[in-house]
Scaffold this motif. Structure first.
Motif, PDB file in Angstrom:
ATOM      1  N   ALA A   1      31.330  -2.777 -82.911  1.00  0.00           N
ATOM      2  CA  ALA A   1      32.356  -3.194 -83.865  1.00  0.00           C
ATOM      3  C   ALA A   1      33.646  -3.490 -83.110  1.00  0.00           C
ATOM      4  N   PRO A   2      34.124  -4.766 -83.133  1.00  0.00           N
ATOM      5  CA  PRO A   2      33.481  -5.913 -83.776  1.00  0.00           C
ATOM      6  C   PRO A   2      32.294  -6.414 -82.959  1.00  0.00           C
TER       7      PRO A   2
ATOM      8  N   GLN B   1      29.955  -8.225 -80.448  1.00  0.00           N
ATOM      9  CA  GLN B   1      30.272  -8.834 -79.149  1.00  0.00           C
ATOM     10  C   GLN B   1      28.965  -9.268 -78.488  1.00  0.00           C
TER      11      GLN B   1
END
Length: 359
Positions: free
Chosen positions: A250-251, A253
């Motif tokens: 998160a986020p 990648q």
């Protein structure tokens, strides 16, 4: 033409069931009683807080179990009995897991989880009846397996270990392909202290060694040398790693694994694999075993990359954390299972010494 019985459906079904149960009950610690009845969760009201993501994950998590067991059972029982039996078995497995979760502090028994797991088992069983023939003797997968891999248990175990290697890559880690990290399992502390620049060299060595290992492992599992197959296995491994860094960070990648050290190590490992491809089998096995042991020792001595730790965050959803625990343990123990296979597997019979790029 009479085909030998295929063990693929049974092995796949047993493996996926054990992995699912492990993920649901990990980390198997902190057992305690809650003071409520073990089956009270069955009559609990609809929870105030829930997410549709959890519901869909519960359904999706049991579809492979239903599919695998229906694929095996369809060879022995009628379709109606197969569908009913697999659905009931999946529901009972979920019931056993949910009831056991009453005694784990990090788990919550839920009748919604039981219902959605049961639905997933039913969907998977229906899919297994429809498409499970690809696993049957004479089907696509058994024919492919007999043509490419060693016969008997040696070949089946190799396919299972390669599948588990892909599964282990779903564990987001700071080093590409670096399995064997037992820090979390034994709660140990790395003993090597490194400066920032040295992580590039460590990552390159680990990636190169593990790339060479999986390539030589695949070669030893094949009936005849085909260089394209290890390359496909590695390519699928990169795809799994991309999925892991997309779904579990998160986020998201997706290309976070593509660091300079990882890319350099991947190129070096493929180059070493090509150089070792035509060596005598005994020498290849020795190289694979030494590379496996060296990479496992190094990943346990070196600390995590601080730049990775500073720039990433594991998604905190409950099911993601459960799944992460299972992949973390599999990643830790995979090198030891691979080393055992390399020590015991029967080699392929002698064949012409040529590298086949295509089949």
């Amino acid at each position: 033409m009479t085909h030998a019985p295929s063990h693929l459906p049974r092995d796949f079904a047993i493996s996926i069931t054990l992995l699912t149960a492990f993920a649901c009950l990990y980390p198997f610690s902190g057992w305690r009683t809650t003071g409520v009845g073990p089956f009270d969760y069955l009559s609990a009201p609809w929870p105030r807080y829930f997410t549709w993501t959890d519901i869909w994950l519960n359904v999706l998590g049991f579809i492979p179990i239903g599919f695998a067991w229906a694929t095996w059972a369809r060879q022995k029982f009628r379709p109606g009995r197969t569908l009913l039996g697999v659905w009931l078995a999946g529901t009972l497995l979920s019931f056993a897991v949910e009831t056991t979760q009453n005694y784990l502090p990090t788990r919550v028994a839920s009748n919604i989880d039981l219902a959605t797991n049961s639905i997933g088992s039913l969907i998977g069983a229906a899919c297994g009846l429809r498409w499970g023939r690809i696993f049957e003797p004479g089907g696509i997968l058994p024919r492919w397996r007999e043509r490419l891999f060693l016969p008997g248990r040696s070949g089946s175990s190799a396919i299972l270990l390669i599948t588990l290697w892909w599964f282990s890559l779903l564990n987001p880690s700071s080093y590409l392909f670096a399995n064997g990290d037992l820090h979390a399992v034994f709660r140990s502390v790395p003993v090597i202290q490194l400066g920032g620049g040295n992580f590039l060299h460590i990552e390159t060595l680990l990636t190169a060694a593990n790339t060479l290992v999986i390539g030589l492992f695949a070669q030893h599992a094949m009936r005849r040398p085909r260089l394209w197959l290890p390359l496909v296995i590695l390519l699928l491994g990169l795809s799994v790693k991309t999925l892991a860094t997309t779904a579990f960070l998160a986020p998201p990648q997706p290309w976070h694994w593509a660091t300079p050290g990882g890319l350099f190590g991947l190129a070096a490992g493929v180059g070493l694999l090509v150089l070792c491809w035509m060596l005598p089998m005994a020498l290849r096995l020795s190289i694979a075993s030494l590379a496996l042991l060296a990479a496992t020792a190094l990943v346990n001595l070196a600390p995590d990359n601080p730049y990775w730790e500073a720039g990433t965050k594991l998604a905190r959803e409950g099911h993601v954390l459960n799944f992460h625990g299972a992949t973390e343990v599999m990643a830790g123990f995979w090198p030891f299972l691979a080393l055992l296979w390399l020590s015991l597997a029967r080699p392929a019979p002698p064949s012409r010494p040529a590298v086949e790029i295509i089949d």
